[in-house]
Design a protein around this motif. Structure first.
Motif, mmCIF file in Angstrom:
data_model
loop_
_atom_site.group_PDB
_atom_site.id
_atom_site.type_symbol
_atom_site.label_atom_id
_atom_site.label_comp_id
_atom_site.label_asym_id
_atom_site.label_seq_id
_atom_site.Cartn_x
_atom_site.Cartn_y
_atom_site.Cartn_z
ATOM 1 N N ILE A 93 5.517 7.143 0.040
ATOM 2 C CA ILE A 93 5.933 6.036 0.910
ATOM 3 C C ILE A 93 5.075 4.812 0.616
ATOM 4 C CG2 ILE A 93 6.198 5.259 3.299
ATOM 5 C CD1 ILE A 93 6.357 8.272 4.069
ATOM 6 N N ARG A 94 5.754 3.702 0.366
ATOM 7 C CA ARG A 94 5.078 2.445 0.042
ATOM 8 C C ARG A 94 5.527 1.360 1.018
ATOM 9 N NH1 ARG A 94 6.151 1.974 -5.630
ATOM 10 N NH2 ARG A 94 4.725 3.730 -5.715
ATOM 11 N N ALA A 95 4.570 0.684 1.624
ATOM 12 C CA ALA A 95 4.863 -0.397 2.566
ATOM 13 C C ALA A 95 4.369 -1.720 1.996
ATOM 14 C CB ALA A 95 4.188 -0.137 3.915
ATOM 15 N N GLY A 108 0.820 -1.202 0.000
ATOM 16 C CA GLY A 108 0.000 0.000 0.000
ATOM 17 C C GLY A 108 0.855 1.253 0.000
ATOM 18 N N THR A 109 0.280 2.328 -0.551
ATOM 19 C CA THR A 109 0.928 3.630 -0.600
ATOM 20 C C THR A 109 0.235 4.553 0.387
ATOM 21 O OG1 THR A 109 1.477 3.341 -2.938
ATOM 22 C CG2 THR A 109 1.488 5.587 -2.101
ATOM 23 N N ILE A 164 8.251 -7.088 6.740
ATOM 24 C CA ILE A 164 7.769 -5.812 6.202
ATOM 25 C C ILE A 164 8.926 -5.108 5.510
ATOM 26 C CG2 ILE A 164 8.202 -4.528 8.343
ATOM 27 C CD1 ILE A 164 5.638 -2.869 7.642
ATOM 28 N N GLY A 165 8.586 -4.372 4.469
ATOM 29 C CA GLY A 165 9.536 -3.512 3.779
ATOM 30 C C GLY A 165 8.874 -2.173 3.529
ATOM 31 N N ILE A 166 9.638 -1.092 3.630
ATOM 32 C CA ILE A 166 9.126 0.245 3.321
ATOM 33 C C ILE A 166 10.079 0.897 2.330
ATOM 34 C CG2 ILE A 166 8.532 2.532 4.220
ATOM 35 C CD1 ILE A 166 7.810 1.208 6.869
ATOM 36 N N VAL A 167 9.498 1.477 1.286
ATOM 37 C CA VAL A 167 10.248 2.143 0.231
ATOM 38 C C VAL A 167 9.859 3.616 0.213
ATOM 39 C CG1 VAL A 167 10.580 2.278 -2.278
ATOM 40 C CG2 VAL A 167 10.420 0.051 -1.160
#
Length: 192
Positions: A127-129, A41-42, A172-175
């Motif tokens: 931000i995208r998780a 999700g963004t 989890i990853g966050i970009v």
């Protein structure tokens, strides 16, 4: 107009929900590309999609990691109002934090006082998780759910089983995506 799906898996992907604490704050991103155990999700608050990243932790090889004292804590911050939107709390989110690891009040009450800047010197990002769900919660914990549909966490808190499944992801990853379109992974954590 009704929508037709190629398989049950396509239908499940189209309606899958991610972390409960991100509900209403993040919109699904490219759900057609999700693998079976994935949700992406963004952060999207009232149409705003660029935020500062505030965090507690340290930077290690470009990633926000915990310190010797406590796990990382990451927020998106509204650039105009300063309002914070929780993206990840290593003391509360993920399988281990919910069911294995215990934290004291000082660890839980740490402050996200640092501002993230990328290699381009930017500090406003899309931000995208991405959360990953590889645990069969029904099989592992179904018998531990009480008559009110709640599961007891290691902290002693009882929460609805469906919320536990959503927030108990195993990774989890966050970009962060800057104004030039450059993507930087800022968080990557195995949580089970």
């Amino acid at each position: 107009m009704s929508q037709t799906y190629g398989s049950e898996s396509d239908l499940e992907k189209s309606i899958r929900t991610g972390p409960a604490y991100l509900e209403g704050l993040a919109t699904p991103f490219n759900s057609q590309d999700w693998i079976d155990e994935e949700w992406t999700g963004t952060l999207d608050i009232r149409g705003q999609r660029r935020f500062r990243i505030r965090y507690y932790g340290e930077l290690f090889e470009g990633l926000i990691v915990g310190t010797e004292d406590a796990p990382q804590l990451v927020y998106g911050e509204d650039e105009f109002t300063g309002e914070l939107f929780l993206l990840f709390d290593g003391c509360s989110h993920g399988y281990n934090a919910m069911l294995c690891d215990e934290y004291n009040d000082e660890q839980r009450n740490r402050k996200a006082a640092l501002t993230y800047r990328d290699e381009d010197g930017e500090e406003l990002f899309e931000i995208r998780a991405t959360a990953y769900y590889n645990i069969d919660w029904d099989d592992e914990f179904g018998e531990e759910v009480d008559e009110e549909g709640r599961l007891a966490l290691i902290s002693g808190q009882k929460i609805p089983f469906e919320i536990a499944k959503r927030n108990g992801f195993d990774a989890i990853g966050i970009v962060a995506i800057n104004s030039k379109g450059n993507q930087t992974e800022i968080l990557q954590e195995e949580l089970a």
